[in-house]
Design a protein around this motif. Structure first.
Motif, PDB file in Angstrom:
ATOM      1  N   GLY A 109      51.537 -43.480  -9.016  1.00 43.64           N
ATOM      2  CA  GLY A 109      51.072 -44.749  -9.581  1.00 43.64           C
ATOM      3  C   GLY A 109      51.720 -45.112 -10.900  1.00 43.64           C
ATOM      4  N   LEU A 110      52.462 -44.186 -11.495  1.00 43.77           N
ATOM      5  CA  LEU A 110      53.106 -44.472 -12.776  1.00 43.77           C
ATOM      6  C   LEU A 110      54.382 -45.269 -12.577  1.00 43.77           C
ATOM      7  CD1 LEU A 110      52.856 -40.998 -14.574  1.00 43.77           C
ATOM      8  CD2 LEU A 110      51.512 -43.047 -15.043  1.00 43.77           C
ATOM      9  N   SER A 111      54.577 -46.252 -13.432  1.00 45.66           N
ATOM     10  CA  SER A 111      55.849 -46.980 -13.415  1.00 45.66           C
ATOM     11  C   SER A 111      56.905 -46.109 -14.078  1.00 45.66           C
ATOM     12  CB  SER A 111      55.711 -48.297 -14.188  1.00 45.66           C
ATOM     13  OG  SER A 111      55.574 -48.034 -15.579  1.00 45.66           O
ATOM     14  N   LEU A 112      58.147 -46.491 -13.928  1.00 41.18           N
ATOM     15  CA  LEU A 112      59.234 -45.769 -14.576  1.00 41.18           C
ATOM     16  C   LEU A 112      59.044 -45.787 -16.095  1.00 41.18           C
ATOM     17  CD1 LEU A 112      61.909 -44.274 -14.538  1.00 41.18           C
ATOM     18  CD2 LEU A 112      63.073 -46.505 -14.422  1.00 41.18           C
ATOM     19  N   ARG A 113      58.708 -46.927 -16.615  1.00 37.82           N
ATOM     20  CA  ARG A 113      58.497 -47.069 -18.063  1.00 37.82           C
ATOM     21  C   ARG A 113      57.389 -46.141 -18.552  1.00 37.82           C
ATOM     22  NH1 ARG A 113      57.143 -52.808 -21.027  1.00 37.82           N
ATOM     23  NH2 ARG A 113      57.025 -51.979 -23.136  1.00 37.82           N
ATOM     24  N   GLN A 114      56.283 -46.090 -17.834  1.00 36.48           N
ATOM     25  CA  GLN A 114      55.177 -45.221 -18.220  1.00 36.48           C
ATOM     26  C   GLN A 114      55.590 -43.754 -18.165  1.00 36.48           C
ATOM     27  OE1 GLN A 114      52.508 -46.699 -15.254  1.00 36.48           O
ATOM     28  NE2 GLN A 114      51.315 -47.878 -16.722  1.00 36.48           N
ATOM     29  N   ALA A 115      56.270 -43.372 -17.099  1.00 38.97           N
ATOM     30  CA  ALA A 115      56.687 -41.977 -16.938  1.00 38.97           C
ATOM     31  C   ALA A 115      57.675 -41.562 -18.025  1.00 38.97           C
ATOM     32  CB  ALA A 115      57.285 -41.759 -15.557  1.00 38.97           C
ATOM     33  N   VAL A 116      58.562 -42.456 -18.404  1.00 37.54           N
ATOM     34  CA  VAL A 116      59.520 -42.152 -19.474  1.00 37.54           C
ATOM     35  C   VAL A 116      58.779 -41.943 -20.787  1.00 37.54           C
ATOM     36  CG1 VAL A 116      61.370 -43.125 -20.894  1.00 37.54           C
ATOM     37  CG2 VAL A 116      61.511 -43.264 -18.399  1.00 37.54           C
ATOM     38  N   ARG A 117      57.860 -42.826 -21.103  1.00 36.16           N
ATOM     39  CA  ARG A 117      57.110 -42.685 -22.357  1.00 36.16           C
ATOM     40  C   ARG A 117      56.279 -41.407 -22.362  1.00 36.16           C
ATOM     41  NH1 ARG A 117      53.077 -46.926 -25.325  1.00 36.16           N
ATOM     42  NH2 ARG A 117      52.466 -45.527 -27.005  1.00 36.16           N
ATOM     43  N   LEU A 118      55.623 -41.120 -21.249  1.00 35.44           N
ATOM     44  CA  LEU A 118      54.813 -39.904 -21.166  1.00 35.44           C
ATOM     45  C   LEU A 118      55.675 -38.654 -21.284  1.00 35.44           C
ATOM     46  CD1 LEU A 118      52.370 -41.010 -18.362  1.00 35.44           C
ATOM     47  CD2 LEU A 118      51.747 -40.420 -20.713  1.00 35.44           C
ATOM     48  N   SER A 119      56.838 -38.662 -20.662  1.00 30.68           N
ATOM     49  CA  SER A 119      57.714 -37.488 -20.760  1.00 30.68           C
ATOM     50  C   SER A 119      58.216 -37.315 -22.188  1.00 30.68           C
ATOM     51  CB  SER A 119      58.869 -37.576 -19.760  1.00 30.68           C
ATOM     52  OG  SER A 119      59.781 -38.569 -20.133  1.00 30.68           O
ATOM     53  N   ARG A 120      58.459 -38.411 -22.877  1.00 33.34           N
ATOM     54  CA  ARG A 120      58.877 -38.329 -24.290  1.00 33.34           C
ATOM     55  C   ARG A 120      57.744 -37.778 -25.154  1.00 33.34           C
ATOM     56  NH1 ARG A 120      62.133 -44.061 -24.642  1.00 33.34           N
ATOM     57  NH2 ARG A 120      64.004 -43.313 -23.575  1.00 33.34           N
ATOM     58  N   GLU A 121      56.532 -38.199 -24.880  1.00 28.83           N
ATOM     59  CA  GLU A 121      55.388 -37.674 -25.629  1.00 28.83           C
ATOM     60  C   GLU A 121      55.205 -36.176 -25.361  1.00 28.83           C
ATOM     61  OE1 GLU A 121      52.688 -41.706 -26.149  1.00 28.83           O
ATOM     62  OE2 GLU A 121      52.332 -40.454 -24.386  1.00 28.83           O
ATOM     63  N   ALA A 122      55.437 -35.764 -24.123  1.00 29.02           N
ATOM     64  CA  ALA A 122      55.353 -34.338 -23.780  1.00 29.02           C
ATOM     65  C   ALA A 122      56.433 -33.556 -24.515  1.00 29.02           C
ATOM     66  CB  ALA A 122      55.482 -34.152 -22.266  1.00 29.02           C
ATOM     67  N   ALA A 123      57.652 -34.086 -24.543  1.00 28.65           N
ATOM     68  CA  ALA A 123      58.749 -33.414 -25.233  1.00 28.65           C
ATOM     69  C   ALA A 123      58.487 -33.334 -26.732  1.00 28.65           C
ATOM     70  CB  ALA A 123      60.062 -34.145 -24.957  1.00 28.65           C
ATOM     71  N   ALA A 124      57.908 -34.377 -27.300  1.00 26.15           N
ATOM     72  CA  ALA A 124      57.601 -34.377 -28.733  1.00 26.15           C
ATOM     73  C   ALA A 124      56.609 -33.258 -29.084  1.00 26.15           C
ATOM     74  CB  ALA A 124      57.052 -35.735 -29.149  1.00 26.15           C
ATOM     75  N   LEU A 125      55.691 -32.983 -28.180  1.00 33.88           N
ATOM     76  CA  LEU A 125      54.726 -31.899 -28.410  1.00 33.88           C
ATOM     77  C   LEU A 125      55.420 -30.551 -28.442  1.00 33.88           C
ATOM     78  CD1 LEU A 125      51.564 -32.709 -26.290  1.00 33.88           C
ATOM     79  CD2 LEU A 125      51.814 -32.733 -28.756  1.00 33.88           C
ATOM     80  N   THR A 126      56.363 -30.348 -27.546  1.00 35.36           N
ATOM     81  CA  THR A 126      57.062 -29.051 -27.523  1.00 35.36           C
ATOM     82  C   THR A 126      57.936 -28.900 -28.757  1.00 35.36           C
ATOM     83  OG1 THR A 126      58.857 -29.890 -26.137  1.00 35.36           O
ATOM     84  CG2 THR A 126      57.022 -28.850 -25.009  1.00 35.36           C
ATOM     85  N   GLU A 127      58.521 -29.993 -29.242  1.00 37.14           N
ATOM     86  CA  GLU A 127      59.315 -29.950 -30.469  1.00 37.14           C
ATOM     87  C   GLU A 127      58.418 -29.651 -31.665  1.00 37.14           C
ATOM     88  OE1 GLU A 127      61.449 -33.628 -30.791  1.00 37.14           O
ATOM     89  OE2 GLU A 127      62.522 -33.288 -28.912  1.00 37.14           O
ATOM     90  N   LYS A 128      57.253 -30.263 -31.671  1.00 40.46           N
ATOM     91  CA  LYS A 128      56.293 -30.068 -32.755  1.00 40.46           C
ATOM     92  C   LYS A 128      55.795 -28.610 -32.789  1.00 40.46           C
ATOM     93  CE  LYS A 128      51.830 -31.893 -34.291  1.00 40.46           C
ATOM     94  NZ  LYS A 128      50.767 -32.830 -33.958  1.00 40.46           N
ATOM     95  N   ALA A 129      55.557 -28.051 -31.597  1.00 41.49           N
ATOM     96  CA  ALA A 129      55.061 -26.682 -31.497  1.00 41.49           C
ATOM     97  C   ALA A 129      56.145 -25.656 -31.797  1.00 41.49           C
ATOM     98  CB  ALA A 129      54.479 -26.435 -30.107  1.00 41.49           C
TER      99      ALA A 129
END
Length: 111
Positions: free
Chosen positions: A90-110
């Protein structure tokens, strides 16, 4: 998580921490001495979770979904976006890209 619409970034974050904290406070009021330390610890954890930003909650969710789909590489790669969209059609490409970036930001932060 729910994707709503193909043009907006409308992913709903559900927060139950406040309701859980209220229930723990009530239980703490009625608790005996043996139960108090565990309930106090649980209350502290619930209160801490209530202050987590929405982007961090979304990123954590997306990262777990990407990893559960079998992707082991960077969380903001094209393959990660594809894994997330496969796991959550159900996720659009735009939503999935933003969510994946937010996930990556968490791993960088950690890290």
């Amino acid at each position: 998580m729910i994707g709503n619409g193909k043009q907006d970034m409308a992913v709903i974050v559900v927060r139950d921490a406040d309701a859980v904290a209220a229930a723990l406070r009530e239980a703490l009021e009625r608790a005996g001495d043996a139960e108090r330390p565990g309930l106090q610890r649980a209350l502290g954890l619930a209160v801490a979770q209530s202050g987590v930003p929405d982007a961090e909650l979304r990123g954590g969710w997306a990262g777990r979904r990407i990893r559960a789909a079998g992707h082991e590489g960077p969380l903001d790669s094209v393959a990660a976006v594809k894994a997330l969209r496969t796991a959550e059609p159900g996720l659009s490409l735009r939503q999935a890209v933003r969510l994946s970036r937010e996930a990556a930001a968490l791993t960088e932060k950690a890290g």
